[in-house]
Design a protein around this motif. Structure first.
Motif, PDB file in Angstrom:
ATOM      1  N   ASP A 222       0.601  -1.204   0.122  1.00 19.16           N
ATOM      2  CA  ASP A 222       0.079   0.069   0.206  1.00 19.16           C
ATOM      3  C   ASP A 222       0.801   1.526  -0.091  1.00 19.16           C
ATOM      4  OD1 ASP A 222       1.043   0.364   2.669  1.00 19.16           O
ATOM      5  OD2 ASP A 222      -0.902  -0.397   3.456  1.00 19.16           O
ATOM      6  N   GLU A 223       0.264   2.332   0.116  1.00 21.35           N
ATOM      7  CA  GLU A 223       0.952   3.681  -0.070  1.00 21.35           C
ATOM      8  C   GLU A 223       2.014   3.648   1.004  1.00 21.35           C
ATOM      9  OE1 GLU A 223      -1.099   7.347  -0.571  1.00 21.35           O
ATOM     10  OE2 GLU A 223      -2.425   6.414  -2.093  1.00 21.35           O
ATOM     11  N   ARG A 224       2.001   3.021   1.931  1.00 16.71           N
ATOM     12  CA  ARG A 224       3.080   3.254   3.161  1.00 16.71           C
ATOM     13  C   ARG A 224       4.401   2.767   2.478  1.00 16.71           C
ATOM     14  NH1 ARG A 224       0.145  -0.151   7.906  1.00 16.71           N
ATOM     15  NH2 ARG A 224      -0.242  -1.130   6.055  1.00 16.71           N
ATOM     16  N   GLN A 225       4.414   1.971   1.449  1.00 17.44           N
ATOM     17  CA  GLN A 225       5.789   1.576   0.962  1.00 17.44           C
ATOM     18  C   GLN A 225       6.303   2.879   0.212  1.00 17.44           C
ATOM     19  OE1 GLN A 225       7.093  -1.119   1.214  1.00 17.44           O
ATOM     20  NE2 GLN A 225       5.480  -2.348   2.129  1.00 17.44           N
ATOM     21  N   LEU A 226       5.764   3.801  -0.008  1.00 14.10           N
ATOM     22  CA  LEU A 226       6.266   5.079  -0.578  1.00 14.10           C
ATOM     23  C   LEU A 226       7.270   5.852   0.587  1.00 14.10           C
ATOM     24  CD1 LEU A 226       3.341   6.524  -2.666  1.00 14.10           C
ATOM     25  CD2 LEU A 226       5.347   5.306  -3.380  1.00 14.10           C
ATOM     26  N   HIS A 227       7.080   5.397   1.650  1.00  9.77           N
ATOM     27  CA  HIS A 227       7.615   5.934   2.852  1.00  9.77           C
ATOM     28  C   HIS A 227       9.310   5.351   2.606  1.00  9.77           C
ATOM     29  CE1 HIS A 227       4.657   7.065   5.764  1.00  9.77           C
ATOM     30  NE2 HIS A 227       4.356   7.721   4.448  1.00  9.77           N
ATOM     31  N   PHE A 228       9.585   4.468   1.748  1.00  6.73           N
ATOM     32  CA  PHE A 228      10.928   3.979   1.470  1.00  6.73           C
ATOM     33  C   PHE A 228      11.786   5.190   1.139  1.00  6.73           C
ATOM     34  CE2 PHE A 228      13.369   2.670  -2.122  1.00  6.73           C
ATOM     35  CZ  PHE A 228      14.485   2.076  -1.539  1.00  6.73           C
ATOM     36  N   PHE A 229      11.198   6.214   0.047  1.00  4.30           N
ATOM     37  CA  PHE A 229      11.838   7.269  -0.327  1.00  4.30           C
ATOM     38  C   PHE A 229      12.396   8.176   0.713  1.00  4.30           C
ATOM     39  CE2 PHE A 229       9.660   5.199  -4.162  1.00  4.30           C
ATOM     40  CZ  PHE A 229      10.687   4.654  -4.628  1.00  4.30           C
ATOM     41  N   ALA A 266      -0.850  -2.456  -6.568  1.00  9.23           N
ATOM     42  CA  ALA A 266      -1.870  -2.104  -7.581  1.00  9.23           C
ATOM     43  C   ALA A 266      -1.107  -1.265  -8.648  1.00  9.23           C
ATOM     44  CB  ALA A 266      -2.992  -1.229  -7.168  1.00  9.23           C
ATOM     45  N   PRO A 267      -1.622  -1.396  -9.952  1.00 11.10           N
ATOM     46  CA  PRO A 267      -0.773  -0.790 -11.100  1.00 11.10           C
ATOM     47  C   PRO A 267      -0.717   0.797 -11.162  1.00 11.10           C
ATOM     48  CG  PRO A 267      -2.417  -2.272 -12.010  1.00 11.10           C
ATOM     49  CD  PRO A 267      -2.584  -2.418 -10.362  1.00 11.10           C
ATOM     50  N   PRO A 268      -1.700   1.526 -10.329  1.00  9.66           N
ATOM     51  CA  PRO A 268      -1.445   3.010 -10.050  1.00  9.66           C
ATOM     52  C   PRO A 268      -0.391   3.371  -9.224  1.00  9.66           C
ATOM     53  CG  PRO A 268      -3.749   2.543 -10.214  1.00  9.66           C
ATOM     54  CD  PRO A 268      -3.092   1.176 -10.093  1.00  9.66           C
ATOM     55  N   LEU A 269      -0.440   2.446  -8.001  1.00 10.72           N
ATOM     56  CA  LEU A 269       0.636   2.595  -7.001  1.00 10.72           C
ATOM     57  C   LEU A 269       1.926   2.389  -7.563  1.00 10.72           C
ATOM     58  CD1 LEU A 269       1.318   3.339  -4.317  1.00 10.72           C
ATOM     59  CD2 LEU A 269       0.837   1.013  -3.330  1.00 10.72           C
ATOM     60  N   ALA A 271       2.938   2.432 -10.582  1.00 11.86           N
ATOM     61  CA  ALA A 271       3.428   3.795 -11.334  1.00 11.86           C
ATOM     62  C   ALA A 271       4.153   5.020 -10.624  1.00 11.86           C
ATOM     63  CB  ALA A 271       2.233   4.238 -12.262  1.00 11.86           C
ATOM     64  N   ARG A 272       3.364   5.126  -9.386  1.00 10.37           N
ATOM     65  CA  ARG A 272       3.866   6.420  -8.635  1.00 10.37           C
ATOM     66  C   ARG A 272       5.220   5.895  -7.971  1.00 10.37           C
ATOM     67  NH1 ARG A 272      -0.489   7.305  -4.081  1.00 10.37           N
ATOM     68  NH2 ARG A 272       1.000   8.700  -3.507  1.00 10.37           N
ATOM     69  N   PHE A 273       5.099   4.739  -7.450  1.00  7.48           N
ATOM     70  CA  PHE A 273       6.449   4.168  -6.838  1.00  7.48           C
ATOM     71  C   PHE A 273       7.803   4.264  -7.874  1.00  7.48           C
ATOM     72  CE2 PHE A 273       9.752   1.395  -5.248  1.00  7.48           C
ATOM     73  CZ  PHE A 273       9.386   1.332  -4.006  1.00  7.48           C
ATOM     74  N   GLU A 274       7.372   3.865  -9.328  1.00  6.42           N
ATOM     75  CA  GLU A 274       8.438   4.018 -10.105  1.00  6.42           C
ATOM     76  C   GLU A 274       8.954   5.543 -10.424  1.00  6.42           C
ATOM     77  OE1 GLU A 274       6.975   1.918 -13.293  1.00  6.42           O
ATOM     78  OE2 GLU A 274       7.621  -0.024 -12.574  1.00  6.42           O
ATOM     79  N   GLU A 275       7.870   6.138 -10.664  1.00  9.25           N
ATOM     80  CA  GLU A 275       8.262   7.812 -10.878  1.00  9.25           C
ATOM     81  C   GLU A 275       8.853   8.143  -9.590  1.00  9.25           C
ATOM     82  OE1 GLU A 275       5.515  12.020 -11.581  1.00  9.25           O
ATOM     83  OE2 GLU A 275       4.368   9.888 -11.088  1.00  9.25           O
ATOM     84  N   ARG A 276       8.573   8.016  -8.357  1.00  9.56           N
ATOM     85  CA  ARG A 276       9.262   8.811  -7.272  1.00  9.56           C
ATOM     86  C   ARG A 276      10.651   8.293  -7.188  1.00  9.56           C
ATOM     87  NH1 ARG A 276       8.005   9.762  -1.756  1.00  9.56           N
ATOM     88  NH2 ARG A 276       9.460  11.008  -1.058  1.00  9.56           N
ATOM     89  N   GLY A 277      10.830   6.894  -7.616  1.00  7.94           N
ATOM     90  CA  GLY A 277      12.235   6.212  -7.641  1.00  7.94           C
ATOM     91  C   GLY A 277      12.918   7.079  -8.561  1.00  7.94           C
ATOM     92  N   VAL A 278      12.607   7.167  -9.976  1.00  9.49           N
ATOM     93  CA  VAL A 278      13.200   7.679 -10.858  1.00  9.49           C
ATOM     94  C   VAL A 278      13.597   9.394 -10.385  1.00  9.49           C
ATOM     95  CG1 VAL A 278      12.909   8.649 -13.265  1.00  9.49           C
ATOM     96  CG2 VAL A 278      12.300   6.482 -12.917  1.00  9.49           C
TER      97      VAL A 278
END
Length: 323
Positions: A222-229, A266-269, A271-278
């Motif tokens: 879920d969105e908490r994985q974005l906290h990795f960045f 999920a595909p939208p998340l 995409a957000r994960f990849e975008e944040r990583g790039v």
């Protein structure tokens, strides 16, 4: 006087918390305290913890009506601690009998700011000892010297807070970034090694760590994985140049690892994960990123090259594709 405070964060852990508290009872001493932080459980966890009031001397309970996350749950326990030392135990793990006494004995004998230990990884009936990545044992060292070399697994790649014991006098160095709901241990371990004065590693494996527990954040996309960045932004903030190659390599390796597990998103998340990583990779020194990707296993390197076409090609691709 309390010698050791054990902080146990838990949320909806009715399946495992009795194992953790039973293990603590087998480690109890008059000078030990056990602080369970119930982070907004809605299952039977609070009732099970209460059942241990008579079995676990030194038990204290903090309850959050609204979940605050693992970092803030640990911080709440740390704020309530009164021991000379503090350690952590996640509510789905357990300890070997007598482990805490040996942990305190090691810390007293070495006299340093913190001591790290090995642990036992548990998957079903399988048990595997995982050693802290430092060969020198039982020797007091400078924590900064255990950050490098950049191309080797070092102590900042072993971030588990529960695999060690820490002088409570370290104060804010022991606090976790409360804004993070995952990867909170990464900036924590980096700061500890950059700012503490002394540490040691001892050959003691008394923590049993359950992997792949249902409901664990390592299993949830879920969105908490974005906290990795966010976690690695904290690692990189004001980082000394000498440590930057190590931080970049670690970030790139973990970013690729998350991409390998992309099916949990999920595909939208995703995409957000990849975008944040790039975006984050693009902010790092290009030559350090290129070197990190070149040294990765081919499959992981390919994942990053697909997102970052400006990276150098795989130098071994032709050899691997030859008949």
């Amino acid at each position: 006087m309390i010698t050791l405070s054990v902080v146990v964060p838990i949320r909806d852990g009715e399946r495992y918390i009795a194992d953790a508290l039973t293990a603590l009872a087998r480690n109890a001493r008059r000078d030990f305290e056990f602080i369970v932080v119930d982070d907004g459980s809605v299952d039977a966890t609070p009732d099970i913890v209460e059942d241990f009031r008579g079995e676990l001397p030194g038990l204290a309970v903090i309850r959050h009506d609204v979940p605050a996350g693992l970092a803030d749950a640990r911080n709440a326990g740390l704020a309530a601690a009164s021991g000379r030392y503090v350690t952590y135990l996640d509510g789905d793990d357990w300890l070997a009998p007598g482990y805490l006494a040996r942990l305190v004995e090691a810390a007293d004998g070495l006299g340093c700011d913190f001591v790290r230990v090995d642990h036992v990884q548990v998957e079903g009936r399988k048990r595997v000892v995982h050693r802290a990545p430092l060969a020198r044992r039982g020797v007091v060292l400078d924590p900064r010297e255990a950050i490098l070399p950049a191309d080797t697994r070092t102590m900042v790649d072993y971030p588990y807070a529960w695999a060690g014991i820490y002088r409570r006098s370290l104060g804010d160095l022991l606090r976790f970034p409360g804004s993070l709901h995952t990867a909170e241990d990464r900036p924590w371990i980096w700061r500890l090694h950059r700012e503490a004065a002394t540490f040691a590693v001892v050959s003691l494996a008394g923590v049993f760590y359950r992997r792949q527990v249902a409901g664990s954040l390592t299993q949830i996309g879920d969105e908490r994985q974005l906290h990795f960045f966010d976690a690695f932004e904290l690692v990189l903030k004001d980082l000394e140049p000498e440590f930057l190659p190590k931080a970049v390599r670690t970030f790139c390796a973990l970013f690729a690892h998350h991409l390998e597990l992309g099916e949990r998103f999920a595909p939208p998340l995703r995409a957000r994960f990849e975008e944040r990583g790039v975006l984050m990779v693009s902010s790092l020194p290009r030559e350090l990123v290129a070197e990190a990707v070149t040294r990765m296993p081919a499959e992981r390197g390919a994942l990053l090259r697909a997102l970052l076409p400006g990276l150098p090609p795989d130098p071994y691709a032709r050899i691997r594709s030859a008949p």
